[in-house]
Design an enzyme around this catalytic site. Structure first.
Site, PDB file in Angstrom:
ATOM      1  NE  ARG A  60      -3.698  -0.922  -0.078  1.00 54.23           N
ATOM      2  CZ  ARG A  60      -4.914  -1.191   0.405  1.00 54.23           C
ATOM      3  NH1 ARG A  60      -5.101  -2.233   1.161  1.00 54.23           N
ATOM      4  NH2 ARG A  60      -5.942  -0.429   0.123  1.00 54.23           N
TER       5      ARG A  60
ATOM      6  CB  SER B  17      -7.444   1.581  -3.308  1.00 52.67           C
ATOM      7  OG  SER B  17      -6.602   1.569  -2.201  1.00 52.67           O
TER       8      SER B  17
ATOM      9  CE1 TYR C   5      -4.378  -3.424   4.439  1.00 52.75           C
ATOM     10  CE2 TYR C   5      -2.033  -3.888   4.274  1.00 52.75           C
ATOM     11  CZ  TYR C   5      -3.268  -3.734   3.676  1.00 52.75           C
ATOM     12  OH  TYR C   5      -3.398  -3.871   2.323  1.00 52.75           O
TER      13      TYR C   5
ATOM     14  CD  GLN D 131      -1.964   6.539  -3.990  1.00 56.49           C
ATOM     15  OE1 GLN D 131      -2.170   7.360  -4.864  1.00 56.49           O
ATOM     16  NE2 GLN D 131      -1.771   6.865  -2.734  1.00 56.49           N
TER      17      GLN D 131
ATOM     18  CG  ASP E 136      -4.458  -0.184  -3.770  1.00 58.35           C
ATOM     19  OD1 ASP E 136      -5.073  -1.266  -3.609  1.00 58.35           O
ATOM     20  OD2 ASP E 136      -4.161   0.567  -2.835  1.00 58.35           O
TER      21      ASP E 136
HETATM   22  P1  NAD Z   1      -8.914  -2.637   5.440  1.00 61.37           P
HETATM   23  O1  NAD Z   1      -9.919  -3.026   4.414  1.00 61.37           O
HETATM   24  O2  NAD Z   1      -7.795  -3.565   5.755  1.00 61.37           O
HETATM   25  O3  NAD Z   1      -9.671  -2.296   6.815  1.00 61.37           O
HETATM   26  C1  NAD Z   1     -10.676  -1.293   6.855  1.00 61.37           C
HETATM   27  C2  NAD Z   1     -10.504  -0.441   8.075  1.00 61.37           C
HETATM   28  O4  NAD Z   1     -10.906  -1.179   9.236  1.00 61.37           O
HETATM   29  C3  NAD Z   1      -9.089   0.039   8.356  1.00 61.37           C
HETATM   30  O5  NAD Z   1      -9.084   1.449   8.409  1.00 61.37           O
HETATM   31  C4  NAD Z   1      -8.761  -0.587   9.709  1.00 61.37           C
HETATM   32  O6  NAD Z   1      -7.940   0.256  10.519  1.00 61.37           O
HETATM   33  C5  NAD Z   1     -10.129  -0.748  10.313  1.00 61.37           C
HETATM   34  N1  NAD Z   1     -10.182  -1.694  11.428  1.00 61.37           N
HETATM   35  C6  NAD Z   1      -9.559  -2.888  11.558  1.00 61.37           C
HETATM   36  N2  NAD Z   1      -9.857  -3.456  12.748  1.00 61.37           N
HETATM   37  C7  NAD Z   1     -10.725  -2.605  13.368  1.00 61.37           C
HETATM   38  C8  NAD Z   1     -11.413  -2.624  14.615  1.00 61.37           C
HETATM   39  N3  NAD Z   1     -11.258  -3.628  15.487  1.00 61.37           N
HETATM   40  N4  NAD Z   1     -12.217  -1.595  14.910  1.00 61.37           N
HETATM   41  C9  NAD Z   1     -12.387  -0.564  14.039  1.00 61.37           C
HETATM   42  N5  NAD Z   1     -11.761  -0.468  12.861  1.00 61.37           N
HETATM   43  C10 NAD Z   1     -10.930  -1.478  12.519  1.00 61.37           C
HETATM   44  O7  NAD Z   1      -8.310  -1.191   5.085  1.00 61.37           O
HETATM   45  P2  NAD Z   1      -7.865  -0.619   3.682  1.00 61.37           P
HETATM   46  O8  NAD Z   1      -8.898   0.281   3.156  1.00 61.37           O
HETATM   47  O9  NAD Z   1      -7.371  -1.710   2.826  1.00 61.37           O
HETATM   48  O10 NAD Z   1      -6.628   0.278   4.142  1.00 61.37           O
HETATM   49  C11 NAD Z   1      -5.592  -0.300   4.929  1.00 61.37           C
HETATM   50  C12 NAD Z   1      -4.423   0.648   5.058  1.00 61.37           C
HETATM   51  O11 NAD Z   1      -3.803   0.876   3.811  1.00 61.37           O
HETATM   52  C13 NAD Z   1      -4.801   2.028   5.562  1.00 61.37           C
HETATM   53  O12 NAD Z   1      -3.749   2.478   6.376  1.00 61.37           O
HETATM   54  C14 NAD Z   1      -4.858   2.862   4.321  1.00 61.37           C
HETATM   55  O13 NAD Z   1      -4.683   4.231   4.588  1.00 61.37           O
HETATM   56  C15 NAD Z   1      -3.693   2.276   3.597  1.00 61.37           C
HETATM   57  N6  NAD Z   1      -3.781   2.511   2.156  1.00 61.37           N
HETATM   58  C16 NAD Z   1      -2.703   3.053   1.548  1.00 61.37           C
HETATM   59  C17 NAD Z   1      -2.726   3.261   0.187  1.00 61.37           C
HETATM   60  C18 NAD Z   1      -1.579   3.854  -0.516  1.00 61.37           C
HETATM   61  O14 NAD Z   1      -0.803   4.563   0.077  1.00 61.37           O
HETATM   62  N7  NAD Z   1      -1.427   3.526  -1.770  1.00 61.37           N
HETATM   63  C19 NAD Z   1      -3.839   2.885  -0.538  1.00 61.37           C
HETATM   64  C20 NAD Z   1      -4.913   2.312   0.135  1.00 61.37           C
HETATM   65  C21 NAD Z   1      -4.871   2.118   1.491  1.00 61.37           C
END
Ligand code: NAD
Length: 367
Positions: free
Chosen positions: A116, A127, A222, A121, A124
């Site tokens: 990530r 996303s 994550y 991106q 991705d």
């Molecule tokens: P995900 O689908 O893995 O999870 C969704 C959300 O659920 C996350 O925000 C996580 O913190 C939250 N979560 C997990 N356990 C929880 C709990 N017990 N209670 C409440 N919330 C909880 O998340 P995602 O959308 O795949 O994103 C994961 C990470 O990747 C994030 O840090 C996001 O900012 C990052 N990200 C980075 C990029 C990039 O830089 N290219 C792109 C996408 C996502």
């Protein structure tokens, strides 16, 4: 070099490439074979692929002739040794698929293994599909709700706006927040990662905080599993907010693990009559104790929709985004002679490479 686009199984409306993506590959001198009817459920008929430069073929012919296969789910067919596959098959939880591909001697890439990072991106898929899911979850909830999302002030009286609670502020949760706000709801958001508070507030949401969450810098942004004590406090706070909400959208996931239970049965029992829960974590066990994956459950007077594949219900634009991700990924592997080189030294390629030469080569999966 020949690329074959395979038709997905029943229940999946998306397709790995649309005609516009095919045209791009044909311009780069790839031969593109598309299985008969592959794009039909995304409203991309065979003649549109032909006009874009593809050849329409039967599945068996593609499996024989193509050197690279593109699909969304990994194909169940036997794939000949030495061929390559780009797909999205959740290798951290689909051991059987990974072992099959290794046994067959297929070089396989699963795009849900991308790092990530900012650079990744453009490929991705997590996303892009989470964006679709977050958006559609809100529309489905609005359709189920017996009331309005926005506030209405008219001669017939004032109707209060709906209250939406979103659990998990990753890509899907933030998109759900933005969509619910556009429809005029009052939105609260909860996440274990306090780093997302600023984004939540900037999108017009209120961030609900539980102190003392475990954060692990090595988890790549994550979330990680939380202590029992934290879970207890979190559960109480979520219950307090859920029972005041009309809609709860849950998106919380932990990669490679079962989704955390955030909404207990007692909480659902205490929710307002007519309220709706949409659980996007359904395929990994669900965030609500009552969720059943792929089902609409009515519990008392509350509807719980478990769906982790909303992307398939918006197939045209979901395929458009996915196809762009696939093209960008392929772009990273094109060598000086215009061919695809799966051995290219690139952190994105290496992170998504699952099997090669009859072995599972991905360290994350092996461990
Ligand atoms: P995900 O689908 O893995 O999870 C969704 C959300 O659920 C996350 O925000 C996580 O913190 C939250 N979560 C997990 N356990 C929880 C709990 N017990 N209670 C409440 N919330 C909880 O998340 P995602 O959308 O795949 O994103 C994961 C990470 O990747 C994030 O840090 C996001 O900012 C990052 N990200 C980075 C990029 C990039 O830089 N290219 C792109 C996408 C996502």
């Amino acid at each position: 070099m020949t690329i074959g686009v395979l038709k997905e199984g029943s229940g999946e409306n998306r397709v790995a490439l649309l005609p516009e993506h095919v045209a791009n590959l044909v311009k780069k001198e790839f031969t593109v074979l598309v299985e008969t009817g592959a794009g039909a459920a995304s409203h991309a008929e065979d003649h549109l692929y032909r006009e874009a430069g593809a050849q329409i073929k039967e599945r068996g012919d593609i499996i024989k002739a193509a050197e690279w296969f593109l699909s969304i789910d990994a194909p169940e067919d036997h794939l000949p040794e030495g061929k390559s596959l780009i797909s999205v098959f959740a290798p951290l939880s689909n051991k059987g698929v990974v072992e099959k591909l290794a046994r067959e001697g297929v070089t396989s890439f699963s795009l849900d293994m991308i790092p990530r990072s900012t650079r990744a991106q453009a490929v991705d898929v997590l996303s892009s599909m989470a964006t679709v899911a977050g958006y559609k979850a809100v529309l489905v909830a609005a359709g189920e709700l017996p009331g309005f999302f926005p506030m209405f002030m008219s001669a017939s009286g004032t109707i209060k706006p709906s209250r939406v609670l979103i659990l998990g502020a990753g890509v899907a949760g933030l998109q759900a927040l933005a969509t619910a706000r556009k429809l005029g709801a009052v939105v609260e958001v909860f996440d274990v990662r306090s780093a997302v508070k600023e984004e939540v507030v900037s999108l017009g949401g209120k961030f609900v905080e539980v102190e003392g969450a475990t954060d692990d810098a090595s988890a790549g942004g994550y979330a990680v599993e939380q202590t029992d004590e934290y879970r207890q406090r979190q559960s109480e706070l979520i219950q307090q907010h859920a029972i005041l909400s009309d809609v709860v959208i849950t998106t919380a996931q932990i990669p490679g693990k079962k989704a955390p239970i955030l909404i207990r049965k007692e909480t659902v029992d205490a929710m307002k009559p007519g309220s709706v829960i949409v659980d996007l974590a359904a395929s990994t066990g669900g965030n609500c104790e009552i969720t059943r994956d792929g089902e609409r459950v009515v519990h008392g007077d509350v509807v719980i929709i478990g769906n982790s594949n909303f992307a398939s219900t918006v197939p045209s634009d979901a395929s458009r985004m996915l196809g762009n991700n696939y093209l960008n990924f392929i772009g990273l592997m094109i060598d000086d002679t215009g061919k695809l080189d799966p051995g290219v030294e690139d952190e994105i390629i290496q992170a998504t490479l699952v099997t090669r030469g009859g072995e599972i080569v991905n360290e994350r999966i092996k461990s």
